[in-house]
Design a protein around this motif. Structure first.
Motif, PDB file in Angstrom:
ATOM      1  N   ALA A 205       0.829  -1.209   0.000  1.00 26.51           N
ATOM      2  CA  ALA A 205       0.000   0.000   0.000  1.00 26.51           C
ATOM      3  C   ALA A 205       0.860   1.255   0.000  1.00 26.51           C
ATOM      4  N   GLU A 206       1.950   1.265   0.780  1.00 28.52           N
ATOM      5  CA  GLU A 206       2.811   2.445   0.838  1.00 28.52           C
ATOM      6  C   GLU A 206       3.572   2.655  -0.468  1.00 28.52           C
ATOM      7  N   LEU A 207       3.888   1.557  -1.168  1.00 28.36           N
ATOM      8  CA  LEU A 207       4.622   1.660  -2.424  1.00 28.36           C
ATOM      9  C   LEU A 207       3.695   1.887  -3.618  1.00 28.36           C
ATOM     10  N   LYS A 208       2.374   2.011  -3.381  1.00 30.11           N
ATOM     11  CA  LYS A 208       1.387   2.260  -4.433  1.00 30.11           C
ATOM     12  C   LYS A 208       1.382   1.142  -5.475  1.00 30.11           C
ATOM     13  N   LEU A 209       1.490  -0.110  -5.002  1.00 30.61           N
ATOM     14  CA  LEU A 209       1.498  -1.252  -5.915  1.00 30.61           C
ATOM     15  C   LEU A 209       0.241  -2.097  -5.810  1.00 30.61           C
ATOM     16  N   ALA A 210      -0.725  -1.677  -4.973  1.00 25.44           N
ATOM     17  CA  ALA A 210      -1.887  -2.522  -4.724  1.00 25.44           C
ATOM     18  C   ALA A 210      -2.723  -2.743  -5.972  1.00 25.44           C
ATOM     19  N   VAL A 506     -14.183   5.058 -20.591  1.00 24.42           N
ATOM     20  CA  VAL A 506     -14.360   5.270 -19.155  1.00 24.42           C
ATOM     21  C   VAL A 506     -13.460   4.308 -18.389  1.00 24.42           C
ATOM     22  N   HIS A 507     -12.734   4.847 -17.438  1.00 22.60           N
ATOM     23  CA  HIS A 507     -11.950   4.035 -16.517  1.00 22.60           C
ATOM     24  C   HIS A 507     -12.460   4.330 -15.106  1.00 22.60           C
ATOM     25  N   ALA A 508     -13.149   3.349 -14.523  1.00 21.82           N
ATOM     26  CA  ALA A 508     -13.677   3.503 -13.164  1.00 21.82           C
ATOM     27  C   ALA A 508     -12.611   3.075 -12.163  1.00 21.82           C
ATOM     28  N   LEU A 509     -12.298   3.946 -11.227  1.00 22.08           N
ATOM     29  CA  LEU A 509     -11.272   3.673 -10.228  1.00 22.08           C
ATOM     30  C   LEU A 509     -11.943   3.551  -8.867  1.00 22.08           C
ATOM     31  N   HIS A 510     -11.971   2.326  -8.338  1.00 19.53           N
ATOM     32  CA  HIS A 510     -12.553   2.088  -7.010  1.00 19.53           C
ATOM     33  C   HIS A 510     -11.530   2.486  -5.955  1.00 19.53           C
ATOM     34  N   LEU A 511     -11.843   3.499  -5.171  1.00 20.69           N
ATOM     35  CA  LEU A 511     -10.934   4.023  -4.153  1.00 20.69           C
ATOM     36  C   LEU A 511     -11.207   3.317  -2.829  1.00 20.69           C
ATOM     37  N   ILE A 512     -10.229   2.578  -2.344  1.00 20.50           N
ATOM     38  CA  ILE A 512     -10.374   1.789  -1.124  1.00 20.50           C
ATOM     39  C   ILE A 512      -9.424   2.349  -0.081  1.00 20.50           C
ATOM     40  N   GLU A 513      -9.974   2.747   1.039  1.00 18.46           N
ATOM     41  CA  GLU A 513      -9.124   3.298   2.099  1.00 18.46           C
ATOM     42  C   GLU A 513      -8.309   2.191   2.742  1.00 18.46           C
ATOM     43  N   PHE A 514      -7.026   2.409   2.845  1.00 15.09           N
ATOM     44  CA  PHE A 514      -6.149   1.490   3.559  1.00 15.09           C
ATOM     45  C   PHE A 514      -5.774   2.150   4.875  1.00 15.09           C
ATOM     46  N   ALA A 515      -6.435   1.702   5.949  1.00 17.74           N
ATOM     47  CA  ALA A 515      -6.232   2.313   7.263  1.00 17.74           C
ATOM     48  C   ALA A 515      -5.353   1.445   8.143  1.00 17.74           C
ATOM     49  N   MET A 571     -10.866  -0.490 -12.225  1.00 16.65           N
ATOM     50  CA  MET A 571      -9.598  -0.724 -11.544  1.00 16.65           C
ATOM     51  C   MET A 571      -9.787  -0.444 -10.055  1.00 16.65           C
ATOM     52  N   ALA A 572      -8.772  -0.754  -9.271  1.00 12.93           N
ATOM     53  CA  ALA A 572      -8.827  -0.511  -7.830  1.00 12.93           C
ATOM     54  C   ALA A 572      -7.568   0.220  -7.386  1.00 12.93           C
ATOM     55  N   ALA A 573      -7.728   1.103  -6.426  1.00 14.65           N
ATOM     56  CA  ALA A 573      -6.599   1.802  -5.804  1.00 14.65           C
ATOM     57  C   ALA A 573      -6.764   1.683  -4.302  1.00 14.65           C
ATOM     58  N   VAL A 574      -5.803   1.062  -3.644  1.00 11.38           N
ATOM     59  CA  VAL A 574      -5.844   0.856  -2.197  1.00 11.38           C
ATOM     60  C   VAL A 574      -4.766   1.710  -1.560  1.00 11.38           C
ATOM     61  N   SER A 575      -5.172   2.673  -0.748  1.00 11.88           N
ATOM     62  CA  SER A 575      -4.210   3.639  -0.230  1.00 11.88           C
ATOM     63  C   SER A 575      -4.822   4.395   0.937  1.00 11.88           C
ATOM     64  N   PRO A 576      -4.009   4.926   1.848  1.00 14.48           N
ATOM     65  CA  PRO A 576      -4.544   5.856   2.848  1.00 14.48           C
ATOM     66  C   PRO A 576      -5.047   7.120   2.160  1.00 14.48           C
ATOM     67  N   TYR A 577      -6.059   7.756   2.747  1.00 13.01           N
ATOM     68  CA  TYR A 577      -6.614   8.958   2.135  1.00 13.01           C
ATOM     69  C   TYR A 577      -5.568  10.064   2.013  1.00 13.01           C
ATOM     70  N   ALA A 578      -4.596  10.072   2.905  1.00 12.91           N
ATOM     71  CA  ALA A 578      -3.595  11.146   2.869  1.00 12.91           C
ATOM     72  C   ALA A 578      -2.769  11.113   1.592  1.00 12.91           C
ATOM     73  N   SER A 579      -2.574   9.943   1.000  1.00 15.21           N
ATOM     74  CA  SER A 579      -1.770   9.843  -0.230  1.00 15.21           C
ATOM     75  C   SER A 579      -2.564   9.259  -1.393  1.00 15.21           C
ATOM     76  N   MET A 580      -3.887   9.182  -1.256  1.00 17.40           N
ATOM     77  CA  MET A 580      -4.692   8.579  -2.315  1.00 17.40           C
ATOM     78  C   MET A 580      -4.674   9.414  -3.596  1.00 17.40           C
ATOM     79  N   HIS A 581      -4.452  10.727  -3.466  1.00 21.58           N
ATOM     80  CA  HIS A 581      -4.426  11.566  -4.672  1.00 21.58           C
ATOM     81  C   HIS A 581      -3.304  11.146  -5.614  1.00 21.58           C
ATOM     82  N   GLU A 582      -2.240  10.548  -5.085  1.00 22.85           N
ATOM     83  CA  GLU A 582      -1.155  10.079  -5.940  1.00 22.85           C
ATOM     84  C   GLU A 582      -1.623   8.938  -6.829  1.00 22.85           C
TER      85      GLU A 582
END
Length: 836
Positions: A205-210, A506-515, A571-582
């Motif tokens: 998650a920290e390396l943005k590879l999820a 269209v590319h749908a990006l599912h934003l998943i909070e990684f807490a 697609m999916a993006a798993v990340s903390p909200y603080a760095s999800m914009h990346e």
């Protein structure tokens, strides 16, 4: 009556001390649990409860301090916690006179270790909850081969090294039992081949590879490795008791199988029924949650009594819990306290047991270090080989091999059990704990050096809706937090009028909070289903995965209904909200998006008002606007997609400027949609003066006129939407708001506005009381309660580049006469303070 035999305590103590098979003998007062107070002369460290509290505070505070000091290195959390134990142990502070006897006396270690083991039991239970057996079976052939390829060679290296160590150890020459001889090699092999899923999930998650193929394959392989490591631990523990005979070993293995069978045949069906009730709206309830948590202790007790280990029972019990609402509720009940307070005790105790002075045989220690490092290198080599077999890039195989070298709880559990059962010496324990921390600490820097170079700017041309070729494909990135966001986003896509002549990708990006919880990463396949058939079965699927499947299915169904004008991918993006914009901006760059759609941080409540979905989304949207590589649209949804197929009444407000030119460009696409009733309202300030230079003002005016000329030309071609064009000259913000209210009274479903209006003098004072700056003054006004409207609002912020001037249209704002609108299908009807 015979007299009682009176023994001499000193004689018994002397006989015990001189005995060949003597053990540690401790004397203590059984009633010294709590103290009477320091005012009575009592010392807190002489009583068990104050001493335990002091030890817990010392360990946790030292762990947090070391974590804070090493935070720039971005190490996994368990490494600073181990180092805190080493700092407090005999290798460093323990060498101070009387430090260990005062702070960690032997009599207190039983209580401290029991607390740590209790925390380990519940942490192991949460790991079991996060690992879904059906998820492993769906992992795919590549995941199994990566797991096998990266686990088998290190296991062989560990087993061979363990056998060599036993054969050269003089203390084991009299132990000729084959099963007992096999226990140490199996323990060592399981140590080298293990991968800590929970620690690995946080690294990914920290390396943005999820959301990448590398991240998904690594997680799948780690799940498989983790499961087989626990199985290997059980077998090795049973073999470690082989000195008691073959029959107890067989009964130990049988009891482990029985616990696993009881969990799946008895416990899991009960919890699946509970999960179905919860899915229908029933609350889990405190009684049921407590019953399950008590069941964890029952399973741990049964496993410990059966000879395997208490944590094996907790892990198997966790495997039986479905990873849905029930599993989430249980994990949230225990994880924060366990991970924050009790688990650091286990890591610190592992550090306390490491003693550099116990390393007496340098050749043996060097052999273990070489074997541990060699097994790590073999994992990387195996990852490269498997990647080559499947035709993947070799750097992907290198990444997977490096990531699978992540160590954590499972390895420390194996080492501690082996040490406690006298299967592993203190020297081997110290060396392997050190190597575990070292190898894990090397993973992230090596991965960053080898396969994670600094992100370069991705160059592509179209980053705005406005484009010289309006029929060219429009690429849109839609961000989705929960399935509730989907209907409104699909409605916006429908409003853009996709067709075979004017397609939309269209590319749908599912934003998943990684807490901090690895359960959020249980998405094995981050792509939409390949066919229209949809597996509605929810058995064996995690809550997060089910959400992803619902979102993917919705966009896939929209693609099928739209014919050939839409192509959709999820697609999916798993990340903390603080760095999800990346993750969001990287996805927009990789997909060459021209428009990015974000849900507002508030959603419509049952009573018609707006309530906050997640406060962190507010800051996320502002970060995306700041770093976005394309135009950004924030949608304030008030139910625009609630009635599909009913037509859409849209109002586009235009002041001028780059943001409003994006509004005009989007409106230009709408005019070909016969289901749209569109009103374009243009404002200008009467008697106003330009704040910029005359040249810049003229340039902006020409760009604005060109966009509107293209809009009117497209509208006048006919065969599409009902279009009304209005122009209004106003003196101040009050008149402007009154005009907007007139349009709103016509009953609109959607307002499209720019974030920064060109007529800044009209809206300068509005920014002072704006609640949501990311919406701009007009968007914030329409989203607030000041204007009683039920219409949704789309706020557009243009990519920071001057829009091309398509044409020029000169419009002078003069008198106050207003021409009543005459609405005609397919033609633009104009109304202004002065007719065109």
């Amino acid at each position: 009556m015979a007299a009682a035999v009176v023994t001499d305590p000193l004689a018994e103590l002397w006989n015990h001390t001189m005995s060949e098979d003597k053990t540690d003998l401790m004397c203590f007062y059984p009633n010294k649990i709590t103290m009477g107070g320091i005012w009575t002369g009592d010392s807190p460290l002489d009583f068990s409860m104050p001493l335990l509290l002091f030890q817990v505070l010392l360990i946790t505070s030292t762990s947090r301090a070391v974590t804070l000091l090493l935070s720039p290195l971005r190490l996994p959390r368990y490494i600073p916690e181990i180092l805190a134990g080493v700092l407090l142990g005999p290798s460093l502070l323990g060498r101070l006179p009387h430090f260990s006897n005062i702070v960690f006396p032997i009599r207190s270690l039983f209580v401290l270790e029991s607390m740590a083991l209790l925390g380990l039991i519940y942490h192991t239970f949460t790991v079991g909850v996060e690992i879904e057996v059906p998820t492993i079976t769906r992992a795919g052939l590549r995941s199994f081969w990566f797991a096998a390829g990266c686990a088998f060679p290190p296991f062989v290296v560990g087993a061979v090294t363990g056998y060599i160590a036993i054969s050269t150890d003089d203390t084991r020459k009299d132990k000729t039992d084959l099963l007992n001889t096999l226990s140490f090699p199996i323990f060592l092999g399981a140590t080298f081949s293990s991968t800590a899923f929970s620690v690995l999930a946080r690294n990914i998650a920290e390396l943005k590879l999820a959301g990448t193929d590398v991240g998904q394959l690594t997680l799948s392989a780690s799940l498989i490795n983790d499961t087989f490591s626990w199985a290997g631990l059980t077998v090795a523990t049973a073999l470690g008791a082989a000195h008691c005979g073959l029959l107890p070993t067989i009964w130990t293995l049988t009891s482990g199988v029985a616990i696993f069978g009881a969990s799946y045949l008895v416990v899991r069906p009960m919890l699946l029924r509970l999960a179905r009730r919860v899915a229908e709206g029933e609350v889990v309830g405190e009684v049921r949650e407590c019953s399950v948590l008590i069941g964890v202790m029952v399973a741990a007790l049964a496993a410990d009594a059966g000879g395997t280990h208490a944590i094996f029972g907790a892990f198997v019990f966790g495997l039986a819990v479905p990873n849905g609402p029930v599993g989430v509720a249980l994990v949230e009940k225990v994880e924060d306290f366990v991970v924050g307070t009790l688990l650091p005790l286990f890591f610190a105790l592992s550090g306390l047991r490491t003693d550099i002075s116990k390393i007496t045989s340098v050749p043996a220690a060097v052999l273990l270090m070489i074997a541990a490092m060699g097994s790590a290198v073999l994992k990387v080599a195996a990852g490269v080989v498997v990647a080559g077999v499947f035709g993947m890039p070799l750097h992907d195989g290198t990444s997977i091999g490096l990531l699978l070298n992540t160590k954590g709880v499972i390895e420390l559990v194996i080492l501690n059990i082996a040490r406690n059962k006298k299967i592993m010496s203190n020297q081997s324990f110290t060396v392997l704990v050190f190597m575990s921390a070292l190898i894990t600490a090397m993973v992230s820097p090596l991965l960053a050096m080898v396969v994670k170079p600094a992100r370069r700017l991705v160059f592509y041309k179209r980053r705005t809706i406005a484009w010289p070729h309006p029929d060219a494909e429009l690429r849109i990135l839609t961000c989705v937090h929960v399935p509730r966001d989907v209907p409104a986003l699909l409605t916006l896509l429908d409003i853009t009028s996709p067709s075979a002549r004017c397609p939309v990708a269209v590319h749908a990006l599912h934003l998943i909070e990684f807490a901090g919880r690895s359960s959020a990463l249980l998405l094995i396949n981050a792509s939409a289903p390949s066919s229209s058939s949809y597996d509605s079965s929810t058995h064996g699927r995690s809550h997060v995965e089910m959400q992803f499947k619902h979102i993917a299915h919705a966009f896939m169904a929209y693609e099928e209904q739209a014919g050939g004008g839409v192509s959709a991918r999820t697609m999916a993006a798993v990340s903390p909200y603080a760095s999800m914009h990346e993750d969001i901006t990287a996805a927009a760059e990789n997909q060459h998006s021209a428009l990015m759609l974000l849900p507002f941080h508030k959603h419509r409540s049952v009573d018609g008002g707006m309530e906050v979905s997640h406060q962190a989304i507010h800051a996320l949207n502002r970060s995306v606007q700041r770093f976005s590589p394309c135009t950004v649209g924030i949608l304030v949804d008030r139910g625009i997609g609630a009635v599909p197929g009913a037509g859409y009444r849209v109002a586009a407000i235009f002041f001028g400027g780059s943001d409003d030119r994006e509004v005009a460009a989007l409106a230009t696409r709408m005019v070909k949609n016969p289901a749209i009733d569109l009103t374009m309202l243009r404002f200008a300030q009467k008697g106003g003066s330009f704040t910029a230079s005359e040249f810049d003002a003229l340039k902006e005016r020409k760009a604005d006129d060109g966009c509107l000329r293209e809009f009117l030309d497209r509208a006048n071609e006919g065969g599409g939407a009902t279009v009304e064009y209005r122009e209004r000259g106003v003196f101040n913000a009050s008149e402007m708001v009154a005009e907007i209210q007139i349009v709103e009274a016509m009953g609109k479903d959607l307002f499209v506005v720019g974030k920064v209006p060109g007529a800044s003098a009209l809206t300068a004072g509005m920014a002072e009381w704006s609640e949501c700056p990311e919406l701009g003054p007009i968007g914030d006004l329409l989203a607030s309660k000041d204007i009683q409207t039920t219409a949704s609002v789309l706020v557009l912020q243009a990519y920071g580049r001057p829009a091309p001037v398509v044409g020029a249209m000169s419009v002078d704002f003069g008198g106050d006469s207003v021409v009543p609108p005459e609405r005609r299908r397919g033609r633009a009807t104009t109304s202004s303070d002065r007719s065109l």
